[in-house]
Motif scaffolding. Structure first.
Motif, PDB file in Angstrom:
ATOM      1  N   GLN A  30       0.818  -1.221   0.000  1.00 27.05           N
ATOM      2  CA  GLN A  30       0.000   0.000   0.000  1.00 27.05           C
ATOM      3  C   GLN A  30       0.857   1.280   0.000  1.00 27.05           C
ATOM      4  O   GLN A  30       0.706   2.158   0.864  1.00 27.05           O
ATOM      5  CB  GLN A  30      -0.917   0.007   1.229  1.00 27.05           C
ATOM      6  CG  GLN A  30      -1.917  -1.122   1.288  1.00 27.05           C
ATOM      7  CD  GLN A  30      -3.103  -0.925   0.358  1.00 27.05           C
ATOM      8  OE1 GLN A  30      -3.258   0.123  -0.270  1.00 27.05           O
ATOM      9  NE2 GLN A  30      -3.943  -1.937   0.251  1.00 27.05           N
ATOM     10  N   PRO A  31       1.764   1.453  -0.968  1.00 21.13           N
ATOM     11  CA  PRO A  31       2.654   2.634  -0.941  1.00 21.13           C
ATOM     12  C   PRO A  31       1.897   3.960  -1.028  1.00 21.13           C
ATOM     13  O   PRO A  31       2.261   4.931  -0.354  1.00 21.13           O
ATOM     14  CB  PRO A  31       3.553   2.428  -2.171  1.00 21.13           C
ATOM     15  CG  PRO A  31       2.782   1.492  -3.049  1.00 21.13           C
ATOM     16  CD  PRO A  31       2.014   0.602  -2.145  1.00 21.13           C
ATOM     17  N   ALA A  32       0.842   4.017  -1.848  1.00 21.43           N
ATOM     18  CA  ALA A  32       0.086   5.263  -1.973  1.00 21.43           C
ATOM     19  C   ALA A  32      -0.630   5.595  -0.671  1.00 21.43           C
ATOM     20  O   ALA A  32      -0.681   6.763  -0.239  1.00 21.43           O
ATOM     21  CB  ALA A  32      -0.922   5.155  -3.119  1.00 21.43           C
ATOM     22  N   THR A  33      -1.171   4.580  -0.009  1.00 14.22           N
ATOM     23  CA  THR A  33      -1.869   4.799   1.254  1.00 14.22           C
ATOM     24  C   THR A  33      -0.897   5.251   2.340  1.00 14.22           C
ATOM     25  O   THR A  33      -1.252   6.068   3.203  1.00 14.22           O
ATOM     26  CB  THR A  33      -2.591   3.514   1.693  1.00 14.22           C
ATOM     27  OG1 THR A  33      -3.449   3.071   0.641  1.00 14.22           O
ATOM     28  CG2 THR A  33      -3.404   3.744   2.952  1.00 14.22           C
ATOM     29  N   ILE A  34       0.331   4.738   2.301  1.00 17.05           N
ATOM     30  CA  ILE A  34       1.341   5.145   3.281  1.00 17.05           C
ATOM     31  C   ILE A  34       1.625   6.635   3.165  1.00 17.05           C
ATOM     32  O   ILE A  34       1.782   7.340   4.169  1.00 17.05           O
ATOM     33  CB  ILE A  34       2.632   4.328   3.082  1.00 17.05           C
ATOM     34  CG1 ILE A  34       2.387   2.868   3.464  1.00 17.05           C
ATOM     35  CG2 ILE A  34       3.768   4.897   3.927  1.00 17.05           C
ATOM     36  CD1 ILE A  34       3.569   1.961   3.167  1.00 17.05           C
ATOM     37  N   ILE A  35       1.667   7.142   1.925  1.00 19.52           N
ATOM     38  CA  ILE A  35       1.895   8.576   1.723  1.00 19.52           C
ATOM     39  C   ILE A  35       0.777   9.386   2.380  1.00 19.52           C
ATOM     40  O   ILE A  35       1.030  10.411   3.028  1.00 19.52           O
ATOM     41  CB  ILE A  35       1.987   8.890   0.221  1.00 19.52           C
ATOM     42  CG1 ILE A  35       3.226   8.224  -0.384  1.00 19.52           C
ATOM     43  CG2 ILE A  35       2.031  10.402  -0.013  1.00 19.52           C
ATOM     44  CD1 ILE A  35       3.329   8.367  -1.892  1.00 19.52           C
ATOM     45  N   LEU A  71     -14.685   2.512   0.695  1.00 18.60           N
ATOM     46  CA  LEU A  71     -13.924   1.453   1.336  1.00 18.60           C
ATOM     47  C   LEU A  71     -14.624   0.099   1.231  1.00 18.60           C
ATOM     48  O   LEU A  71     -14.000  -0.910   0.886  1.00 18.60           O
ATOM     49  CB  LEU A  71     -13.691   1.820   2.802  1.00 18.60           C
ATOM     50  CG  LEU A  71     -12.598   1.072   3.562  1.00 18.60           C
ATOM     51  CD1 LEU A  71     -11.241   1.324   2.931  1.00 18.60           C
ATOM     52  CD2 LEU A  71     -12.595   1.499   5.020  1.00 18.60           C
ATOM     53  N   TYR A  72     -15.919   0.078   1.497  1.00 18.85           N
ATOM     54  CA  TYR A  72     -16.627  -1.189   1.623  1.00 18.85           C
ATOM     55  C   TYR A  72     -17.465  -1.578   0.410  1.00 18.85           C
ATOM     56  O   TYR A  72     -17.958  -2.708   0.346  1.00 18.85           O
ATOM     57  CB  TYR A  72     -17.532  -1.155   2.865  1.00 18.85           C
ATOM     58  CG  TYR A  72     -16.759  -1.061   4.149  1.00 18.85           C
ATOM     59  CD1 TYR A  72     -16.023  -2.147   4.626  1.00 18.85           C
ATOM     60  CD2 TYR A  72     -16.745   0.115   4.895  1.00 18.85           C
ATOM     61  CE1 TYR A  72     -15.308  -2.063   5.799  1.00 18.85           C
ATOM     62  CE2 TYR A  72     -16.035   0.207   6.078  1.00 18.85           C
ATOM     63  CZ  TYR A  72     -15.325  -0.884   6.525  1.00 18.85           C
ATOM     64  OH  TYR A  72     -14.610  -0.792   7.698  1.00 18.85           O
ATOM     65  N   ILE A  73     -17.638  -0.659  -0.540  1.00 16.24           N
ATOM     66  CA  ILE A  73     -18.473  -0.968  -1.705  1.00 16.24           C
ATOM     67  C   ILE A  73     -17.689  -0.915  -3.007  1.00 16.24           C
ATOM     68  O   ILE A  73     -17.791  -1.830  -3.843  1.00 16.24           O
ATOM     69  CB  ILE A  73     -19.678   0.000  -1.770  1.00 16.24           C
ATOM     70  CG1 ILE A  73     -20.538  -0.132  -0.510  1.00 16.24           C
ATOM     71  CG2 ILE A  73     -20.519  -0.276  -3.013  1.00 16.24           C
ATOM     72  CD1 ILE A  73     -21.693   0.858  -0.443  1.00 16.24           C
ATOM     73  N   PHE A  74     -16.891   0.134  -3.181  1.00 15.77           N
ATOM     74  CA  PHE A  74     -16.266   0.365  -4.477  1.00 15.77           C
ATOM     75  C   PHE A  74     -14.778   0.019  -4.517  1.00 15.77           C
ATOM     76  O   PHE A  74     -14.110   0.305  -5.516  1.00 15.77           O
ATOM     77  CB  PHE A  74     -16.449   1.832  -4.893  1.00 15.77           C
ATOM     78  CG  PHE A  74     -17.882   2.252  -4.984  1.00 15.77           C
ATOM     79  CD1 PHE A  74     -18.683   1.828  -6.039  1.00 15.77           C
ATOM     80  CD2 PHE A  74     -18.441   3.065  -4.014  1.00 15.77           C
ATOM     81  CE1 PHE A  74     -20.000   2.222  -6.124  1.00 15.77           C
ATOM     82  CE2 PHE A  74     -19.762   3.467  -4.083  1.00 15.77           C
ATOM     83  CZ  PHE A  74     -20.554   3.036  -5.145  1.00 15.77           C
ATOM     84  N   SER A  75     -14.243  -0.573  -3.474  1.00 13.95           N
ATOM     85  CA  SER A  75     -12.799  -0.806  -3.405  1.00 13.95           C
ATOM     86  C   SER A  75     -12.312  -1.709  -4.542  1.00 13.95           C
ATOM     87  O   SER A  75     -11.302  -1.408  -5.196  1.00 13.95           O
ATOM     88  CB  SER A  75     -12.430  -1.413  -2.052  1.00 13.95           C
ATOM     89  OG  SER A  75     -11.035  -1.623  -1.970  1.00 13.95           O
ATOM     90  N   VAL A  76     -12.999  -2.803  -4.781  1.00 16.18           N
ATOM     91  CA  VAL A  76     -12.566  -3.746  -5.825  1.00 16.18           C
ATOM     92  C   VAL A  76     -12.641  -3.092  -7.197  1.00 16.18           C
ATOM     93  O   VAL A  76     -11.725  -3.240  -8.022  1.00 16.18           O
ATOM     94  CB  VAL A  76     -13.423  -5.017  -5.779  1.00 16.18           C
ATOM     95  CG1 VAL A  76     -13.067  -5.944  -6.946  1.00 16.18           C
ATOM     96  CG2 VAL A  76     -13.232  -5.750  -4.459  1.00 16.18           C
ATOM     97  N   ARG A  77     -13.712  -2.346  -7.453  1.00 17.26           N
ATOM     98  CA  ARG A  77     -13.857  -1.688  -8.752  1.00 17.26           C
ATOM     99  C   ARG A  77     -12.748  -0.662  -8.963  1.00 17.26           C
ATOM    100  O   ARG A  77     -12.186  -0.543 -10.065  1.00 17.26           O
ATOM    101  CB  ARG A  77     -15.230  -1.013  -8.826  1.00 17.26           C
ATOM    102  CG  ARG A  77     -15.565  -0.419 -10.169  1.00 17.26           C
ATOM    103  CD  ARG A  77     -16.960   0.168 -10.167  1.00 17.26           C
ATOM    104  NE  ARG A  77     -17.953  -0.830  -9.778  1.00 17.26           N
ATOM    105  CZ  ARG A  77     -19.241  -0.555  -9.625  1.00 17.26           C
ATOM    106  NH1 ARG A  77     -19.685   0.687  -9.799  1.00 17.26           N
ATOM    107  NH2 ARG A  77     -20.087  -1.508  -9.276  1.00 17.26           N
ATOM    108  N   ILE A  78     -12.425   0.107  -7.924  1.00 16.46           N
ATOM    109  CA  ILE A  78     -11.338   1.086  -8.027  1.00 16.46           C
ATOM    110  C   ILE A  78     -10.015   0.380  -8.268  1.00 16.46           C
ATOM    111  O   ILE A  78      -9.198   0.807  -9.106  1.00 16.46           O
ATOM    112  CB  ILE A  78     -11.258   1.931  -6.746  1.00 16.46           C
ATOM    113  CG1 ILE A  78     -12.486   2.824  -6.620  1.00 16.46           C
ATOM    114  CG2 ILE A  78      -9.989   2.785  -6.717  1.00 16.46           C
ATOM    115  CD1 ILE A  78     -12.594   3.547  -5.296  1.00 16.46           C
ATOM    116  N   PHE A 131      -8.482   5.921  -0.895  1.00 17.23           N
ATOM    117  CA  PHE A 131      -9.490   6.984  -0.830  1.00 17.23           C
ATOM    118  C   PHE A 131     -10.183   7.006   0.527  1.00 17.23           C
ATOM    119  O   PHE A 131     -10.579   8.074   1.016  1.00 17.23           O
ATOM    120  CB  PHE A 131     -10.509   6.809  -1.952  1.00 17.23           C
ATOM    121  CG  PHE A 131      -9.941   7.057  -3.317  1.00 17.23           C
ATOM    122  CD1 PHE A 131      -9.687   8.342  -3.758  1.00 17.23           C
ATOM    123  CD2 PHE A 131      -9.648   5.994  -4.157  1.00 17.23           C
ATOM    124  CE1 PHE A 131      -9.153   8.574  -5.019  1.00 17.23           C
ATOM    125  CE2 PHE A 131      -9.123   6.209  -5.421  1.00 17.23           C
ATOM    126  CZ  PHE A 131      -8.863   7.500  -5.858  1.00 17.23           C
ATOM    127  N   GLY A 132     -10.348   5.836   1.150  1.00 16.22           N
ATOM    128  CA  GLY A 132     -10.949   5.801   2.477  1.00 16.22           C
ATOM    129  C   GLY A 132     -10.104   6.539   3.503  1.00 16.22           C
ATOM    130  O   GLY A 132     -10.628   7.250   4.370  1.00 16.22           O
TER     131      GLY A 132
END
Length: 327
Positions: free
Chosen positions: A46-51, A231-238, A251-252
């Motif tokens: 999760q490099p982007a989330t770490i930022i 987080l709980y609905i669109f995560s896989v699609r994103i 994004f969450g």
């Protein structure tokens, strides 16, 4: 469809920190998650989330600094506890989602238990801050501060034990059926947030003339709800659309940070600092001057143009027209 007490559907959608420890013998793996990168021979997930986590820590530090600079604002010491807890949650989450603490390692369940406990303590602290404006206990007093500190510590300890017992299958808890942990994460925390929002709306409508803080509340709710939906609905699609570079966790995390920033913005908008006691700020100093005595006034040019008392009396006898006319 997400079922009550079931992490399976949730963990198939998004890689939460509890997912490797519940729902199945080997945990639950998400359908799609952000790809990892190799840094100095170490895989970082999760490099982007770490930022975003690093940005969240910086922004929270700035908010804490501004809160502490409002020396006489109501609830200053109480609300800063919430931001400290949020910083702790963000720091632990950074270590967990990045893989710095590997999921297969022995300390991982304990780190996750700390993470879950801190999340719940953060929501609890926010809830108690919702009562500060109603002055059930005077803000800044030991009763107000220690009631929040002690109760938050108790909540953290209770949820930490519940989490460890669930992960390890102790005291009648089962990692395959983590209903109690699910209730804490989604029912208890959701209720605490909902009560806080209702309390603040009531506070604004009943005690404040200004209605603009309602906008801060609405924006905060909107950011949080949008973040949870992503987080709980669109995560896989994103994740599929972005070719595994980012997922819903990215994004969450952003939306959660924005919601926390709106908590600060709302608190800042409803608190007014007493400038008389503020430090390091520009202010207008209003002075009340005592009326000058007759002798002091005469020395400044009144009645006798600044004559000494004896000459002033002589001047008054020789020039009565000035005094009779009001001079």
């Amino acid at each position: 469809m997400v079922r009550f007490g079931d992490f399976n559907r949730i963990c198939e959608t998004v890689a939460l920190t509890v997912c490797p420890l519940v729902g199945a013998e080997e945990g639950i793996e998400p359908t799609c998650y952000s790809r990892n990168v190799e840094v100095a021979g170490t895989l970082i997930f999760q490099p982007a989330t770490i930022i975003i986590h690093v940005i969240a820590l910086i922004m929270t530090s700035i908010m804490i600094y501004h809160i502490k600079s409002k020396y006489t604002a109501v609830g200053r010491k109480e609300i800063v506890m919430f931001f400290y807890l949020y910083m702790m949650v963000t720091t632990i989450e950074l270590f967990l989602v990045s893989g710095i603490v590997p999921t297969a390692s022995t300390p991982y369940p304990y780190f996750v238990a700390v993470h879950v406990g801190l999340i719940t303590a953060t929501f609890w602290c926010l809830l108690l801050n919702g009562f500060v404006g109603f002055q059930f206990a005077e803000d800044g007093t030991p009763l107000s501060l220690w009631s929040i500190r002690i109760s938050s510590a108790v909540i953290f300890a209770a949820v930490f034990f519940l989490s460890i017992a669930t992960f390890k299958g102790m005291a009648g808890f089962d990692p395959l059926r983590p209903v109690a942990l699910w209730i804490v994460l989604y029912v208890f925390n959701g209720a605490a947030l909902s009560i806080y929002v209702v309390l603040q709306i009531v506070l604004v409508l009943n005690t404040l003339d200004d209605r603009w803080p309602l906008g801060d509340i609405l924006f905060g709710i909107a950011f949080y709800v949008i973040g949870q939906a992503i987080l709980y609905i669109f995560s896989v699609r994103i994740c599929d659309t972005a070719k595994h570079y980012i997922d819903g966790l990215f994004f969450g995390t952003i939306c959660t940070l924005l919601a926390v920033m709106m908590v600060y913005k709302y608190w800042d908008s409803i608190t007014k600092e007493d400038l008389e006691f503020s430090v390091g700020s520009k202010q207008n100093v209003w002075e009340v001057k005592e009326l000058l005595g007759e002798e002091e006034y005469s020395n400044q040019g009144g009645y006798g143009g600044g004559y000494p008392p004896q000459q002033q009396q002589q001047h008054q006898q020789q020039n009565p027209q000035y005094y009779n006319d009001g001079y």
